[in-house]
Design a protein around this motif. Structure first.
Motif: not given
Lengths: 161, 133
Positions: A102-111, B31-36, B40, B42-44
């Motif tokens: 169900g994930a839409g947009e990935v806004c940030r991916c730093e890991m 951080c990873d941020i995913v919009e569902r 939202l 958020l993983l840190a």
């Protein structure tokens, strides 16, 4: 190197919205960072960006052991393999990208995700059988005991003054 | 082996008014941020922190994450190799989506903080049935 690291300024808050430049900047930063750390070890450099990464490490030489710590957040300790081969301590594992239904947009991916490997040279006088590893709160700690050379004895030498 | 001065963590200055911790230095967690559809995520990465050392606050649309990390080595320790520094983590985000602050939840496992920020009811996608007449 520092310039790429976009520091958080005093009181600054970051927007959660994605910016197309953020990903590009991170990618350039990662490539440079990996290259500075281990330019030619393991796999050829041009392929590094495709997955394999090497976790940062700290090594301390204490009296009776060598203490090694790696920051490995989000890694299942059962999947981490620690071996000693030809005088090198090799840590291999995988950090799989989690499935997010169900994930839409990935806004940030730093890991960093994917397979990782780190190889650390060891001195000769160590007790391989006595190596101890533990994983807590995302930090892998390894203790490599030193071996006293067989037959060696402590000898006090009197220094004439 | 030379002492390495390359530190792989990003530094984060503490915001105005925040208490300065013993090290005086904060690190910015990855951080990873995913919009569902409904939240939202958020993983840190805050390796080294215990769950009771992590503070998450949501105020006026600003989410702040603060994780305290205890020193693992004595300050005078001489490292053979040191590629990361140990210190507290701090990061703030401006959350533009309307988030239901009362339902924010957090989990912590293996050095990764997971935050669920549910969207406010009015923003959740709704399917509107079209009836034919």
């Amino acid at each position: 190197m520092r310039l790429l690291y976009g520091q958080t300024k005093q009181g600054e808050v970051e927007p959660m919205d994605p910016s197309p430049l953020v990903g590009l900047r991170q990618e350039i930063g990662k490539l440079l960072e990996g290259f500075m750390r281990e330019p030619f070890e393991g796999i050829p450099w041009p392929f590094r960006a495709q997955g394999k990464w090497s976790p940062p490490v700290e090594i301390v030489d204490s009296d009776d052991a060598i203490l090694i710590r790696l920051e490995l957040p989000g890694v299942d300790p059962a999947g981490v393999d620690v071996t000693v081969n030809e005088g090198r301590l090799v840590i291999v594992g995988d950090k799989p990208q989690p499935e997010r239904p169900g994930a839409g947009e990935v806004c940030r991916c730093e890991m960093r995700y994917g397979a990782f490997r780190r190889s650390i040279p060891l001195p000769d006088e160590i007790d391989i059988e006595g190596i101890d590893a533990s994983y807590r709160h995302g930090v892998l700690s390894l203790r490599v005991p030193k071996q006293r050379p067989a037959g060696a004895q402590k000898v006090h030498v009197k220094v004439a003054t | 082996m030379p002492n390495s001065t390359e530190i792989t963590k990003k530094a984060a200055d503490h915001p105005e008014g925040a208490e300065r911790m013993r090290s005086g230095q904060f690190f910015r967690p990855n951080c990873d941020i995913v919009e569902r559809d409904d939240e939202l995520l958020l993983l840190a990465d805050v390796p080294g922190a215990r769950s009771d050392q992590i503070d998450v606050k949501f105020e006026n649309g600003t989410l702040s994450i603060h994780a305290r990390v205890e020193r693992r080595q004595a300050p005078e320790t001489e490292y053979l190799l040191c590629e990361y520094a140990v210190g507290d983590y701090w990061r703030t985000f401006q959350v533009s989506e309307a988030v239901d602050a009362s339902k924010i939840s957090a989990e912590y496992a293996n050095g990764v903080l997971t935050l669920h920020l549910p969207k406010a009811e009015s923003l959740k996608p709704r399917k509107i049935a079209v009836t034919s007449t």
